[in-house]
Design an enzyme around this catalytic site. Sequence first.
Site, PDB file in Angstrom:
ATOM      1  N   ARG A  73      55.836  31.703  31.264  1.00  0.00           N
ATOM      2  CA  ARG A  73      55.303  31.862  32.627  1.00  0.00           C
ATOM      3  C   ARG A  73      54.221  30.823  32.961  1.00  0.00           C
ATOM      4  O   ARG A  73      53.872  30.655  34.123  1.00  0.00           O
ATOM      5  CB  ARG A  73      54.748  33.268  32.830  1.00  0.00           C
TER       6      ARG A  73
ATOM      7  N   ASN B 188      34.366  44.256  55.085  1.00  0.00           N
ATOM      8  CA  ASN B 188      33.948  42.950  54.553  1.00  0.00           C
ATOM      9  C   ASN B 188      35.161  42.018  54.390  1.00  0.00           C
ATOM     10  O   ASN B 188      35.123  40.844  54.758  1.00  0.00           O
ATOM     11  CB  ASN B 188      33.245  43.176  53.214  1.00  0.00           C
TER      12      ASN B 188
ATOM     13  N   ARG C  72      38.455  37.444  55.898  1.00  0.00           N
ATOM     14  CA  ARG C  72      39.833  36.949  55.819  1.00  0.00           C
ATOM     15  C   ARG C  72      40.601  36.970  57.134  1.00  0.00           C
ATOM     16  O   ARG C  72      41.698  36.391  57.196  1.00  0.00           O
ATOM     17  CB  ARG C  72      40.595  37.752  54.741  1.00  0.00           C
TER      18      ARG C  72
HETATM   19  C1  LIG Z   1      36.947  30.873  53.886  1.00  0.00           C
HETATM   20  C2  LIG Z   1      36.670  31.201  52.439  1.00  0.00           C
HETATM   21  C3  LIG Z   1      36.547  30.187  51.531  1.00  0.00           C
HETATM   22  C4  LIG Z   1      36.261  30.459  50.181  1.00  0.00           C
HETATM   23  N1  LIG Z   1      36.191  29.446  49.293  1.00  0.00           N
HETATM   24  C5  LIG Z   1      35.913  29.702  48.006  1.00  0.00           C
HETATM   25  C6  LIG Z   1      35.801  28.643  47.045  1.00  0.00           C
HETATM   26  O1  LIG Z   1      35.954  27.483  47.368  1.00  0.00           O
HETATM   27  N2  LIG Z   1      35.523  28.975  45.750  1.00  0.00           N
HETATM   28  C7  LIG Z   1      35.331  30.268  45.352  1.00  0.00           C
HETATM   29  O2  LIG Z   1      35.062  30.499  44.169  1.00  0.00           O
HETATM   30  N3  LIG Z   1      35.448  31.278  46.228  1.00  0.00           N
HETATM   31  C8  LIG Z   1      35.730  31.044  47.529  1.00  0.00           C
HETATM   32  N4  LIG Z   1      35.857  32.080  48.418  1.00  0.00           N
HETATM   33  C9  LIG Z   1      35.719  33.452  47.924  1.00  0.00           C
HETATM   34  C10 LIG Z   1      34.342  34.066  48.283  1.00  0.00           C
HETATM   35  O3  LIG Z   1      33.302  33.314  47.697  1.00  0.00           O
HETATM   36  C11 LIG Z   1      34.261  35.514  47.794  1.00  0.00           C
HETATM   37  O4  LIG Z   1      34.363  35.528  46.380  1.00  0.00           O
HETATM   38  C12 LIG Z   1      35.345  36.396  48.363  1.00  0.00           C
HETATM   39  O5  LIG Z   1      35.496  36.197  49.740  1.00  0.00           O
HETATM   40  C13 LIG Z   1      35.026  37.875  48.078  1.00  0.00           C
HETATM   41  O6  LIG Z   1      33.977  38.261  48.929  1.00  0.00           O
HETATM   42  P1  LIG Z   1      32.876  39.317  48.502  1.00  0.00           P
HETATM   43  O7  LIG Z   1      32.141  38.883  47.277  1.00  0.00           O
HETATM   44  O8  LIG Z   1      32.043  39.550  49.736  1.00  0.00           O
HETATM   45  O9  LIG Z   1      33.777  40.620  48.231  1.00  0.00           O
HETATM   46  P2  LIG Z   1      33.554  41.759  47.129  1.00  0.00           P
HETATM   47  O10 LIG Z   1      33.650  41.204  45.773  1.00  0.00           O
HETATM   48  O11 LIG Z   1      34.536  42.837  47.506  1.00  0.00           O
HETATM   49  O12 LIG Z   1      32.079  42.233  47.340  1.00  0.00           O
HETATM   50  C14 LIG Z   1      31.713  42.964  48.516  1.00  0.00           C
HETATM   51  C15 LIG Z   1      30.224  42.859  48.688  1.00  0.00           C
HETATM   52  O13 LIG Z   1      29.587  43.558  47.617  1.00  0.00           O
HETATM   53  C16 LIG Z   1      28.419  42.871  47.245  1.00  0.00           C
HETATM   54  N5  LIG Z   1      28.558  42.443  45.844  1.00  0.00           N
HETATM   55  C17 LIG Z   1      29.687  42.516  45.097  1.00  0.00           C
HETATM   56  N6  LIG Z   1      29.455  42.072  43.854  1.00  0.00           N
HETATM   57  C18 LIG Z   1      28.151  41.678  43.829  1.00  0.00           C
HETATM   58  C19 LIG Z   1      27.325  41.106  42.850  1.00  0.00           C
HETATM   59  N7  LIG Z   1      27.760  40.821  41.633  1.00  0.00           N
HETATM   60  N8  LIG Z   1      26.058  40.850  43.159  1.00  0.00           N
HETATM   61  C20 LIG Z   1      25.562  41.119  44.387  1.00  0.00           C
HETATM   62  N9  LIG Z   1      26.309  41.645  45.393  1.00  0.00           N
HETATM   63  C21 LIG Z   1      27.579  41.929  45.103  1.00  0.00           C
HETATM   64  C22 LIG Z   1      28.253  41.680  48.191  1.00  0.00           C
HETATM   65  O14 LIG Z   1      27.460  42.097  49.276  1.00  0.00           O
HETATM   66  C23 LIG Z   1      29.659  41.449  48.651  1.00  0.00           C
HETATM   67  O15 LIG Z   1      29.743  40.810  49.931  1.00  0.00           O
HETATM   68  C24 LIG Z   1      36.134  31.818  49.751  1.00  0.00           C
HETATM   69  C25 LIG Z   1      36.265  32.850  50.697  1.00  0.00           C
HETATM   70  C26 LIG Z   1      36.538  32.563  52.022  1.00  0.00           C
HETATM   71  C27 LIG Z   1      36.686  33.703  53.001  1.00  0.00           C
END
Ligand SMILES: Cc1cc2nc3c(=O)[nH]c(=O)nc-3n(C[C@H](O)[C@H](O)[C@H](O)COP(=O)(O)OP(=O)(O)OC[C@H]3O[C@@H](n4cnc5c(N)ncnc54)[C@H](O)[C@@H]3O)c2cc1C
Length: 253
Positions: free
Chosen positions: A167, A189, A194
């Site tokens: 794979r 969120n 997204r």
């Molecule tokens: C347009 C776009 C471009 C992106 N480009 C990249 C990229 O180039 N490289 C890359 O690696 N990722 C990229 N991402 C992914 C992005 O960085 C996030 O990892 C992803 O959108 C998940 O979001 P989240 O952490 O808010 O969600 P979840 O993991 O579901 O977390 C939800 C919320 O919980 C809180 N939370 C969760 N875990 C923690 C923690 N450990 N510490 C503190 N607070 C926490 C935060 O408030 C977070 O917003 C991209 C995302 C988007 C939408």
Amino acid sequence: MALKVTLLAYTPDPQKTVAMAAKLCYSPSKISDIGEGLTDEKVSSFVDMLSEIGHESPIEHASFTFGIEGVSRALLAQITRHRIASYSVQSQRYVAEKQFEYVLPPEIEKNPEAKEIFLDAMKRDQEQYDKLAEILKKQAYDEFIASGMDEKAAAKAAEKKAIEDARFVLPNACCTKMICTFNARSLKNFFAHRCCNRAQWEIRSLAEQMLMQCLEVAPELFKHCGPPCLFGKCPEGKMSCGKMQEVRKKYGR
Ligand SMILES: Cc1cc2nc3c(=O)[nH]c(=O)nc-3n(C[C@H](O)[C@H](O)[C@H](O)COP(=O)(O)OP(=O)(O)OC[C@H]3O[C@@H](n4cnc5c(N)ncnc54)[C@H](O)[C@@H]3O)c2cc1C
């Protein structure tokens, strides 16, 4: 294969469940009475109040489970970055990709030259996968037999061991299936990130369909969900798509 998302299950009466949690925070009601008097209007007003004051934890009590298919492994890598959700994904370790399906990006599909290159790559990937699986299966089978395993067990174990490594040549385009469960706060969120035009087209299309399905079963809970520019200034700064009016029109605002 086309993207398909199905809302498989969700918390019964999700909005009332959230309203009960909200009411509990602010009233002296007993648990046994907590649902009393929660008319549709009251439920709506509790849900609105939570959204207005940014009290988000009560909406975590409503969960939504989706079955997702016809999406790429590239999408899988993105959706699983959303940590506040649970995922079960069809395994390429246990399920052989005898004729793998793939997602053909629209920009590649509309360009005959690009499409030919892409389809050729998919064909070659399948051939290489099949060849590797066959070679590795024979190697593992011989090793299992040499270690004293019976033929039937050796054949089964060898098949599994072979696809586990074969794979590695499969592409990001390869289709996958998953079941995932989000609570409403995490979904909010997810939709903010997204459904935005800055999100990549495949996950944006998935998020839009998930939001539509959530709105059908819990309109009050999800009415303030979607790209942030629906509700105020675009937070993307220099990276903004600049199409706020177009986005608002798409969402009927
Ligand atoms: C347009 C776009 C471009 C992106 N480009 C990249 C990229 O180039 N490289 C890359 O690696 N990722 C990229 N991402 C992914 C992005 O960085 C996030 O990892 C992803 O959108 C998940 O979001 P989240 O952490 O808010 O969600 P979840 O993991 O579901 O977390 C939800 C919320 O919980 C809180 N939370 C969760 N875990 C923690 C923690 N450990 N510490 C503190 N607070 C926490 C935060 O408030 C977070 O917003 C991209 C995302 C988007 C939408």
